[in-house]
Each structure stands twice: as structure tokens, then as C-alpha cells.
Design a protein around this motif. Structure first.
Motif, PDB file in Angstrom:
ATOM      1  N   ALA A 216     -77.540  43.519 -90.933  1.00  0.00           N
ATOM      2  CA  ALA A 216     -78.003  42.132 -90.880  1.00  0.00           C
ATOM      3  C   ALA A 216     -79.521  42.106 -90.993  1.00  0.00           C
ATOM      4  N   LYS A 217     -80.051  40.987 -91.419  1.00  0.00           N
ATOM      5  CA  LYS A 217     -81.498  40.823 -91.494  1.00  0.00           C
ATOM      6  C   LYS A 217     -82.053  40.741 -90.075  1.00  0.00           C
ATOM      7  N   THR A 218     -83.136  41.455 -89.816  1.00  0.00           N
ATOM      8  CA  THR A 218     -83.665  41.474 -88.446  1.00  0.00           C
ATOM      9  C   THR A 218     -85.134  41.076 -88.341  1.00  0.00           C
ATOM     10  N   VAL A 219     -85.898  41.170 -89.415  1.00  0.00           N
ATOM     11  CA  VAL A 219     -87.320  40.823 -89.353  1.00  0.00           C
ATOM     12  C   VAL A 219     -87.672  39.889 -90.505  1.00  0.00           C
ATOM     13  N   LYS A 220     -88.865  39.321 -90.435  1.00  0.00           N
ATOM     14  CA  LYS A 220     -89.324  38.395 -91.453  1.00  0.00           C
ATOM     15  C   LYS A 220     -89.420  39.085 -92.813  1.00  0.00           C
ATOM     16  N   ASN A 221     -89.059  38.332 -93.857  1.00  0.00           N
ATOM     17  CA  ASN A 221     -89.199  38.839 -95.220  1.00  0.00           C
ATOM     18  C   ASN A 221     -90.673  39.080 -95.541  1.00  0.00           C
ATOM     19  N   ARG A 222     -90.949  40.111 -96.298  1.00  0.00           N
ATOM     20  CA  ARG A 222     -92.303  40.331 -96.791  1.00  0.00           C
ATOM     21  C   ARG A 222     -92.502  39.610 -98.128  1.00  0.00           C
ATOM     22  N   MET A 223     -91.417  39.286 -98.798  1.00  0.00           N
ATOM     23  CA  MET A 223     -91.448  38.522-100.036  1.00  0.00           C
ATOM     24  C   MET A 223     -90.357  37.469 -99.919  1.00  0.00           C
ATOM     25  N   HIS A 224     -90.581  36.312-100.507  1.00  0.00           N
ATOM     26  CA  HIS A 224     -89.573  35.259-100.413  1.00  0.00           C
ATOM     27  C   HIS A 224     -89.589  34.398-101.669  1.00  0.00           C
ATOM     28  N   LEU A 225     -88.589  33.533-101.793  1.00  0.00           N
ATOM     29  CA  LEU A 225     -88.512  32.599-102.909  1.00  0.00           C
ATOM     30  C   LEU A 225     -89.231  31.310-102.541  1.00  0.00           C
ATOM     31  N   ASP A 226     -89.897  30.703-103.510  1.00  0.00           N
ATOM     32  CA  ASP A 226     -90.410  29.346-103.411  1.00  0.00           C
ATOM     33  C   ASP A 226     -89.587  28.519-104.384  1.00  0.00           C
ATOM     34  N   VAL A 227     -89.088  27.372-103.928  1.00  0.00           N
ATOM     35  CA  VAL A 227     -88.266  26.525-104.791  1.00  0.00           C
ATOM     36  C   VAL A 227     -88.760  25.086-104.717  1.00  0.00           C
ATOM     37  N   TRP A 228     -88.503  24.322-105.770  1.00  0.00           N
ATOM     38  CA  TRP A 228     -88.687  22.881-105.741  1.00  0.00           C
ATOM     39  C   TRP A 228     -87.393  22.299-105.194  1.00  0.00           C
ATOM     40  N   GLY A 229     -87.476  21.350-104.278  1.00  0.00           N
ATOM     41  CA  GLY A 229     -86.253  20.764-103.758  1.00  0.00           C
ATOM     42  C   GLY A 229     -86.509  19.770-102.654  1.00  0.00           C
ATOM     43  N   VAL A 230     -85.436  19.394-102.000  1.00  0.00           N
ATOM     44  CA  VAL A 230     -85.473  18.439-100.895  1.00  0.00           C
ATOM     45  C   VAL A 230     -84.909  19.148 -99.669  1.00  0.00           C
ATOM     46  N   PRO A 231     -85.735  19.348 -98.640  1.00  0.00           N
ATOM     47  CA  PRO A 231     -85.273  20.098 -97.470  1.00  0.00           C
ATOM     48  C   PRO A 231     -83.959  19.576 -96.873  1.00  0.00           C
TER      49      PRO A 231
ATOM     50  N   ASP B  15     -81.885  30.795 -95.685  1.00  0.00           N
ATOM     51  CA  ASP B  15     -80.554  30.654 -96.278  1.00  0.00           C
ATOM     52  C   ASP B  15     -79.513  31.027 -95.219  1.00  0.00           C
ATOM     53  N   PRO B  16     -78.220  30.943 -95.518  1.00  0.00           N
ATOM     54  CA  PRO B  16     -77.203  31.237 -94.505  1.00  0.00           C
ATOM     55  C   PRO B  16     -77.270  32.636 -93.889  1.00  0.00           C
ATOM     56  N   GLU B  17     -77.938  33.597 -94.541  1.00  0.00           N
ATOM     57  CA  GLU B  17     -78.069  34.942 -93.973  1.00  0.00           C
ATOM     58  C   GLU B  17     -79.431  35.173 -93.328  1.00  0.00           C
ATOM     59  N   GLY B  18     -80.253  34.125 -93.254  1.00  0.00           N
ATOM     60  CA  GLY B  18     -81.537  34.233 -92.566  1.00  0.00           C
ATOM     61  C   GLY B  18     -82.711  34.623 -93.440  1.00  0.00           C
ATOM     62  N   ASN B  19     -82.529  34.708 -94.756  1.00  0.00           N
ATOM     63  CA  ASN B  19     -83.637  35.014 -95.658  1.00  0.00           C
ATOM     64  C   ASN B  19     -84.528  33.787 -95.801  1.00  0.00           C
ATOM     65  N   GLU B  20     -85.830  33.962 -95.534  1.00  0.00           N
ATOM     66  CA  GLU B  20     -86.751  32.848 -95.608  1.00  0.00           C
ATOM     67  C   GLU B  20     -87.025  32.441 -97.052  1.00  0.00           C
ATOM     68  N   PHE B  21     -87.237  31.142 -97.243  1.00  0.00           N
ATOM     69  CA  PHE B  21     -87.715  30.616 -98.518  1.00  0.00           C
ATOM     70  C   PHE B  21     -88.481  29.332 -98.227  1.00  0.00           C
ATOM     71  N   CYS B  22     -89.332  28.933 -99.158  1.00  0.00           N
ATOM     72  CA  CYS B  22     -90.137  27.732 -98.981  1.00  0.00           C
ATOM     73  C   CYS B  22     -89.684  26.670 -99.974  1.00  0.00           C
ATOM     74  N   VAL B  23     -89.615  25.436 -99.483  1.00  0.00           N
ATOM     75  CA  VAL B  23     -89.199  24.303-100.329  1.00  0.00           C
ATOM     76  C   VAL B  23     -90.399  23.401-100.533  1.00  0.00           C
ATOM     77  N   PHE B  24     -90.761  23.241-101.808  1.00  0.00           N
ATOM     78  CA  PHE B  24     -91.831  22.336-102.203  1.00  0.00           C
ATOM     79  C   PHE B  24     -91.183  21.079-102.753  1.00  0.00           C
ATOM     80  N   GLU B  25     -91.594  19.942-102.245  1.00  0.00           N
ATOM     81  CA  GLU B  25     -91.021  18.679-102.694  1.00  0.00           C
ATOM     82  C   GLU B  25     -91.838  18.155-103.871  1.00  0.00           C
ATOM     83  N   GLU B  26     -91.152  17.842-104.963  1.00  0.00           N
ATOM     84  CA  GLU B  26     -91.833  17.302-106.137  1.00  0.00           C
ATOM     85  C   GLU B  26     -92.280  15.879-105.852  1.00  0.00           C
TER      86      GLU B  26
END
Length: 117
Positions: free
Chosen positions: A64-79, A104-115
Motif C-alpha cells: 500500500a502507499k505509505t508516504v507522500k508522492n515525490r511526483m504527481h499528476l496535475d489535471v484540469w477539472g472540478v474538485p 485517488d482511491p489508492e491515496g496517490n496525490e494529484f492536483c486539480v486546477f479549475e479552468e
């Protein structure tokens, strides 16, 4: 130039379910390189059918994921729409940051930028 960008890779305990989740969230589809059956234990490649986004491999891992991601996805979207799909809000956009931090459902961080609308 010693390297060129190829793909992104994301680890998951349930890589099949997480591939489906990211396909729904991003409008991606599973990519099969051959007409043969893709073994369930293999990594799942997902891609943007419009050809705009990068290929993402969802790789099976036992832990399982246990620590913060060192790399993550940035997406355009609506939180709120991402939350409705099963993402978790970690930090909402505020006066200090122009994006919302989610997992995400497995705890992987990502950032959502709202257009801008």
C-alpha cells in the motif's frame, strides 16, 4: 540530450480498478498493443483517445502507499466532480494555492486546477 519523456507510471495495489478510475476521471481508455487477451496481472496502459495526454501505465504492486508522492499528476477539472468519482479532497484551493490537492482511491496525490469559466 540524455533522455526524452516517454510515459508516466502509477503504482497500485488494485491496478485494474485504479486504471478504470483514472479512465473515468480523465476520459482515457485502456490501450491494448495487440489483439491478444491482456493478462490481468500485467500493468494496464491507459491513454487519451484524442491523443492529447500522455500514456499512463498503472502498475501492480503488493504494498500500500505509505508516504507522500515525490511526483504527481496535475489535471484540469472540478474538485467536486472528482470527489463524486471517489477522490478525496486534501486541501481546497485558497488564497495561498491556486489548485486543490486530492488523492485517488489508492491515496496517490494529484492536483486539480479549475479552468476559468
Amino acid at each position: 540530450m540524455p533522455a526524452r519523456f516517454k510515459d508516466l507510471a502509477l503504482d497500485a495495489r488494485d491496478h485494474q480498478a485504479l486504471a478504470d478510475w483514472w479512465c473515468t476521471a480523465l476520459g482515457y481508455t485502456r490501450r491494448q498493443d495487440t489483439g491478444e487477451e491482456w493478462p490481468a496481472e500485467w500493468p494496464v496502459p491507459i491513454h487519451d483517445p484524442a491523443g492529447q495526454g500522455p500514456l499512463i501505465w498503472i502498475n501492480p504492486v503488493p504494498e500500500a502507499k505509505t508516504v507522500k508522492n515525490r511526483m504527481h499528476l496535475d489535471v484540469w477539472g472540478v474538485p467536486e466532480e472528482m470527489e463524486a468519482l471517489g477522490a478525496t479532497l486534501v486541501r481546497r484551493r485558497d488564497d495561498e494555492i491556486d489548485w486543490s490537492v486530492m488523492t485517488d482511491p489508492e491515496g496517490n496525490e494529484f492536483c486539480v486546477f479549475e479552468e476559468e469559466r
